[in-house]
Structures are given as structure tokens and as C-alpha cells.
Design a protein around this motif. Structure first.
Motif, PDB file in Angstrom:
ATOM      1  N   ILE A 162       0.865  -1.182   0.000  1.00 17.67           N
ATOM      2  CA  ILE A 162       0.000   0.000   0.000  1.00 17.67           C
ATOM      3  C   ILE A 162       0.896   1.225   0.000  1.00 17.67           C
ATOM      4  O   ILE A 162       1.865   1.301   0.743  1.00 17.67           O
ATOM      5  CB  ILE A 162      -0.914   0.009   1.232  1.00 17.67           C
ATOM      6  N   THR A 163       0.538   2.190  -0.806  1.00 18.39           N
ATOM      7  CA  THR A 163       1.301   3.435  -0.872  1.00 18.39           C
ATOM      8  C   THR A 163       0.420   4.562  -0.350  1.00 18.39           C
ATOM      9  O   THR A 163      -0.698   4.760  -0.836  1.00 18.39           O
ATOM     10  CB  THR A 163       1.725   3.740  -2.321  1.00 18.39           C
ATOM     11  N   LEU A 164       0.905   5.272   0.657  1.00 18.32           N
ATOM     12  CA  LEU A 164       0.182   6.415   1.188  1.00 18.32           C
ATOM     13  C   LEU A 164       0.564   7.637   0.375  1.00 18.32           C
ATOM     14  O   LEU A 164       1.739   7.910   0.136  1.00 18.32           O
ATOM     15  CB  LEU A 164       0.532   6.630   2.657  1.00 18.32           C
ATOM     16  N   ILE A 165      -0.456   8.374  -0.030  1.00 23.73           N
ATOM     17  CA  ILE A 165      -0.216   9.567  -0.823  1.00 23.73           C
ATOM     18  C   ILE A 165      -0.444  10.778   0.078  1.00 23.73           C
ATOM     19  O   ILE A 165      -1.492  10.915   0.705  1.00 23.73           O
ATOM     20  CB  ILE A 165      -1.147   9.621  -2.044  1.00 23.73           C
ATOM     21  N   SER A 166       0.504  11.636   0.143  1.00 25.35           N
ATOM     22  CA  SER A 166       0.413  12.838   0.963  1.00 25.35           C
ATOM     23  C   SER A 166      -0.133  13.965   0.105  1.00 25.35           C
ATOM     24  O   SER A 166       0.603  14.645  -0.607  1.00 25.35           O
ATOM     25  CB  SER A 166       1.788  13.195   1.525  1.00 25.35           C
ATOM     26  N   ASP A 167      -1.452  14.147   0.171  1.00 22.08           N
ATOM     27  CA  ASP A 167      -2.130  15.183  -0.602  1.00 22.08           C
ATOM     28  C   ASP A 167      -2.881  16.069   0.388  1.00 22.08           C
ATOM     29  O   ASP A 167      -3.809  15.619   1.059  1.00 22.08           O
ATOM     30  CB  ASP A 167      -3.081  14.519  -1.601  1.00 22.08           C
ATOM     31  N   ASP A 168      -2.488  17.344   0.485  1.00 21.93           N
ATOM     32  CA  ASP A 168      -3.076  18.244   1.472  1.00 21.93           C
ATOM     33  C   ASP A 168      -4.578  18.401   1.280  1.00 21.93           C
ATOM     34  O   ASP A 168      -5.338  18.428   2.252  1.00 21.93           O
ATOM     35  CB  ASP A 168      -2.387  19.619   1.408  1.00 21.93           C
ATOM     36  N   LYS A 169      -5.060  18.500   0.037  1.00 28.94           N
ATOM     37  CA  LYS A 169      -6.497  18.651  -0.208  1.00 28.94           C
ATOM     38  C   LYS A 169      -7.256  17.406   0.240  1.00 28.94           C
ATOM     39  O   LYS A 169      -8.330  17.504   0.818  1.00 28.94           O
ATOM     40  CB  LYS A 169      -6.760  18.931  -1.686  1.00 28.94           C
ATOM     41  N   ALA A 170      -6.680  16.231  -0.051  1.00 31.41           N
ATOM     42  CA  ALA A 170      -7.338  14.988   0.364  1.00 31.41           C
ATOM     43  C   ALA A 170      -7.401  14.905   1.885  1.00 31.41           C
ATOM     44  O   ALA A 170      -8.409  14.467   2.451  1.00 31.41           O
ATOM     45  CB  ALA A 170      -6.602  13.792  -0.209  1.00 31.41           C
ATOM     46  N   ILE A 171      -6.342  15.340   2.560  1.00 24.74           N
ATOM     47  CA  ILE A 171      -6.320  15.311   4.029  1.00 24.74           C
ATOM     48  C   ILE A 171      -7.363  16.281   4.578  1.00 24.74           C
ATOM     49  O   ILE A 171      -8.095  15.960   5.523  1.00 24.74           O
ATOM     50  CB  ILE A 171      -4.894  15.638   4.546  1.00 24.74           C
ATOM     51  N   GLU A 172      -7.477  17.474   3.993  1.00 32.40           N
ATOM     52  CA  GLU A 172      -8.476  18.451   4.431  1.00 32.40           C
ATOM     53  C   GLU A 172      -9.881  17.889   4.270  1.00 32.40           C
ATOM     54  O   GLU A 172     -10.732  18.038   5.160  1.00 32.40           O
ATOM     55  CB  GLU A 172      -8.339  19.743   3.619  1.00 32.40           C
ATOM     56  N   LYS A 173     -10.156  17.293   3.130  1.00 32.02           N
ATOM     57  CA  LYS A 173     -11.485  16.722   2.891  1.00 32.02           C
ATOM     58  C   LYS A 173     -11.780  15.589   3.862  1.00 32.02           C
ATOM     59  O   LYS A 173     -12.905  15.435   4.328  1.00 32.02           O
ATOM     60  CB  LYS A 173     -11.598  16.245   1.442  1.00 32.02           C
ATOM     61  N   GLN A 174     -10.774  14.783   4.173  1.00 34.21           N
ATOM     62  CA  GLN A 174     -10.943  13.695   5.134  1.00 34.21           C
ATOM     63  C   GLN A 174     -11.272  14.256   6.522  1.00 34.21           C
ATOM     64  O   GLN A 174     -12.170  13.767   7.202  1.00 34.21           O
ATOM     65  CB  GLN A 174      -9.679  12.827   5.189  1.00 34.21           C
ATOM     66  N   GLU A 175     -10.546  15.315   6.926  1.00 35.10           N
ATOM     67  CA  GLU A 175     -10.808  15.943   8.229  1.00 35.10           C
ATOM     68  C   GLU A 175     -12.201  16.554   8.256  1.00 35.10           C
ATOM     69  O   GLU A 175     -12.913  16.468   9.259  1.00 35.10           O
ATOM     70  CB  GLU A 175      -9.740  17.000   8.523  1.00 35.10           C
ATOM     71  N   GLU A 176     -12.614  17.187   7.142  1.00 33.82           N
ATOM     72  CA  GLU A 176     -13.953  17.781   7.048  1.00 33.82           C
ATOM     73  C   GLU A 176     -15.023  16.701   7.174  1.00 33.82           C
ATOM     74  O   GLU A 176     -16.024  16.883   7.874  1.00 33.82           O
ATOM     75  CB  GLU A 176     -14.087  18.528   5.721  1.00 33.82           C
ATOM     76  N   LEU A 177     -14.806  15.571   6.500  1.00 34.21           N
ATOM     77  CA  LEU A 177     -15.757  14.461   6.575  1.00 34.21           C
ATOM     78  C   LEU A 177     -15.857  13.931   7.998  1.00 34.21           C
ATOM     79  O   LEU A 177     -16.957  13.694   8.514  1.00 34.21           O
ATOM     80  CB  LEU A 177     -15.339  13.342   5.612  1.00 34.21           C
ATOM     81  N   GLN A 178     -14.728  13.774   8.655  1.00 37.48           N
ATOM     82  CA  GLN A 178     -14.737  13.288  10.038  1.00 37.48           C
ATOM     83  C   GLN A 178     -15.457  14.271  10.957  1.00 37.48           C
ATOM     84  O   GLN A 178     -16.248  13.866  11.822  1.00 37.48           O
ATOM     85  CB  GLN A 178     -13.300  13.058  10.527  1.00 37.48           C
ATOM     86  N   SER A 179     -15.195  15.564  10.806  1.00 34.54           N
ATOM     87  CA  SER A 179     -15.860  16.595  11.640  1.00 34.54           C
ATOM     88  C   SER A 179     -17.360  16.575  11.424  1.00 34.54           C
ATOM     89  O   SER A 179     -18.145  16.654  12.384  1.00 34.54           O
ATOM     90  CB  SER A 179     -15.310  17.977  11.301  1.00 34.54           C
ATOM     91  N   THR A 180     -17.782  16.464  10.164  1.00 36.85           N
ATOM     92  CA  THR A 180     -19.214  16.435   9.846  1.00 36.85           C
ATOM     93  C   THR A 180     -19.871  15.209  10.472  1.00 36.85           C
ATOM     94  O   THR A 180     -20.966  15.306  11.051  1.00 36.85           O
ATOM     95  CB  THR A 180     -19.417  16.435   8.317  1.00 36.85           C
ATOM     96  N   MET A 181     -19.205  14.068  10.364  1.00 39.05           N
ATOM     97  CA  MET A 181     -19.768  12.843  10.942  1.00 39.05           C
ATOM     98  C   MET A 181     -19.859  12.934  12.456  1.00 39.05           C
ATOM     99  O   MET A 181     -20.868  12.537  13.060  1.00 39.05           O
ATOM    100  CB  MET A 181     -18.928  11.624  10.519  1.00 39.05           C
ATOM    101  N   LEU A 182     -18.811  13.470  13.110  1.00 37.27           N
ATOM    102  CA  LEU A 182     -18.836  13.625  14.563  1.00 37.27           C
ATOM    103  C   LEU A 182     -19.946  14.568  15.002  1.00 37.27           C
ATOM    104  O   LEU A 182     -20.662  14.306  15.983  1.00 37.27           O
ATOM    105  CB  LEU A 182     -17.484  14.122  15.068  1.00 37.27           C
ATOM    106  N   ALA A 183     -20.115  15.673  14.281  1.00 42.98           N
ATOM    107  CA  ALA A 183     -21.172  16.629  14.617  1.00 42.98           C
ATOM    108  C   ALA A 183     -22.544  15.987  14.463  1.00 42.98           C
ATOM    109  O   ALA A 183     -23.433  16.168  15.309  1.00 42.98           O
ATOM    110  CB  ALA A 183     -21.052  17.869  13.733  1.00 42.98           C
ATOM    111  N   TYR A 184     -22.718  15.225  13.383  1.00 44.84           N
ATOM    112  CA  TYR A 184     -23.999  14.555  13.150  1.00 44.84           C
ATOM    113  C   TYR A 184     -24.329  13.588  14.285  1.00 44.84           C
ATOM    114  O   TYR A 184     -25.418  13.610  14.834  1.00 44.84           O
ATOM    115  CB  TYR A 184     -23.977  13.829  11.798  1.00 44.84           C
ATOM    116  N   TYR A 185     -23.382  12.718  14.620  1.00 38.03           N
ATOM    117  CA  TYR A 185     -23.635  11.733  15.677  1.00 38.03           C
ATOM    118  C   TYR A 185     -23.799  12.391  17.047  1.00 38.03           C
ATOM    119  O   TYR A 185     -24.603  11.971  17.868  1.00 38.03           O
ATOM    120  CB  TYR A 185     -22.536  10.675  15.704  1.00 38.03           C
TER     121      TYR A 185
END
Length: 196
Positions: A162-185
Motif C-alpha cells: 500500500i502506498t500512502l499519498i500525501s495530498d493536502d487537499k485529500a487530508i483536508e477533505k478527510q478531516e472535514e468528513l470526520q468533523s461532519t460525521m462527529l457533529a452529526y452523531y
């Protein structure tokens, strides 16, 4: 009735019977020769790809078609020597020696087989005049690498790469998704505190 009449009658009756028997005999000989030729042609055509199914099948038919006839004694001896070497175990260090010896023994077998069937090939021609595209060798090598790697992964000896790709936009979107899910729950828990 005279003796010549009896001989004529016997010849008239026996002639067609002998003709049919001779024809059957010649047909059997022709079929035997064609089967031997088929083996020889297959082995010549596949001598550059000795792992092909056609090549292996033709080798396994040698005993069936060439045994029991003094004319093919050298073919059987060459086949036994080649088969004996094919059956030998070897270490990775000995592989190149084993492969070269197999190539020589196969050339000996094809030479004897061709000679017994009326072909005048020499051993050098048999060994050297093989067309095998570089692309085929590359494909076979790649398929072998894939097969080995998959076996290592499936047996648990190796992990799936597995190769991890360091993409700042992808990391931001992942953090946004996690925040949205936490807020929802969190909101769901606050609205329905008894369902926990």
C-alpha cells in the motif's frame, strides 16, 4: 477341370482378400508414421516453450508411439536421458546448468527422432533456430512474478503493498468528513439521549 482353372479360380477369390489385407497393413503403417510425425512436429514447434501443454503432451506420447520397434531404439534412449534429467531436483545455484543440460538433451532427442523419421536436421540447427519473441519472454516473466507475489500474499508471507499519498487537499477533505460525521452523531445523541 484342369489345375490351371483351379489356380485361376483361387486367384480370383484370394486376390481381393489379399488386396484388402495389404491396404489395411499400409493404412496402419501410414497412421503410425503420421502419429510419430505429429509428435516430432509438435516438439520442434514448441522447443522454445518447453512448459507449454502441447510440448508436455507430445513428450508423454513418445513411449506410446516409438516403443517396441528397433528402428526407434535411439529415440527411446534419448527420451530416457532427457526424462531422467527433467526429473532431477536442483538448487537455485544449479538451475542454469540444469536448463542447459535439458536444452542439449532435448536437441539430442529431436535429432534422433528426426533422423528416424527421415529428416536431416543437425543438432545445432535444432538448438539455435528457434524463434521466440522477446515480448513472449517478458510476458512469461511478468506472469511468473505476479503469480509468485500473489502466492506470497495469499499464504501470509507478505503483505499487500500500500502506498500512502500525501495530498493536502485529500487530508483536508478527510478531516472535514470526520468533523461532519462527529457533529452529526453528537447531534443525534443530544436529541435522543434515551436511545444510548
Amino acid at each position: 477341370m484342369e489345375c490351371s482353372d483351379i489356380i485361376s479360380i483361387c486367384a480370383i477369390i484370394a486376390g481381393p482378400i489379399f488386396a484388402v489385407q495389404i491396404e489395411k497393413y499400409l493404412e496402419r503403417r501410414r497412421e503410425n508414421k503420421n502419429r510419430r510425425l505429429s509428435i516430432f512436429k509438435t516438439l520442434m514447434a514448441t522447443r522454445g516453450t518447453v512448459l507449454s501443454w502441447d510440448h508436455v503432451e507430445a513428450l508423454n506420447r513418445i513411449d506410446l508411439e516409438f516403443s517396441g520397434n528397433k528402428k526407434f531404439e535411439k529415440v527411446i534412449q534419448a527420451w530416457k536421458a532427457y526424462f531422467d534429467n527433467l526429473s532431477q531436483k536442483y538448487t537455485p545455484e544449479e538451475e542454469a546448468i540444469w536448463v542447459n543440460k535439458n536444452r542439449d538433451l532435448l536437441a539430442d532427442l529431436l535429432y534422433e527422432m528426426g533422423h528416424s523419421l527421415g529428416f536431416g536436421f543437425d543438432k545445432i540447427l535444432i538448438k539455435r533456430n528457434v524463434y521466440s519473441p522477446v515480448g513472449h519472454a517478458k510476458i512469461e516473466f511478468e506472469q511468473e512474478q505476479i503469480r509468485k507475489s500473489m502466492l506470497e500474499i495469499l499464504s501470509g508471507d507478505k503483505g499487500f503493498p500500500i502506498t500512502l499519498i500525501s495530498d493536502d487537499k485529500a487530508i483536508e477533505k478527510q478531516e472535514e468528513l470526520q468533523s461532519t460525521m462527529l457533529a452529526y452523531y453528537k447531534n443525534q445523541i443530544e436529541q435522543n439521549p434515551n436511545n444510548n
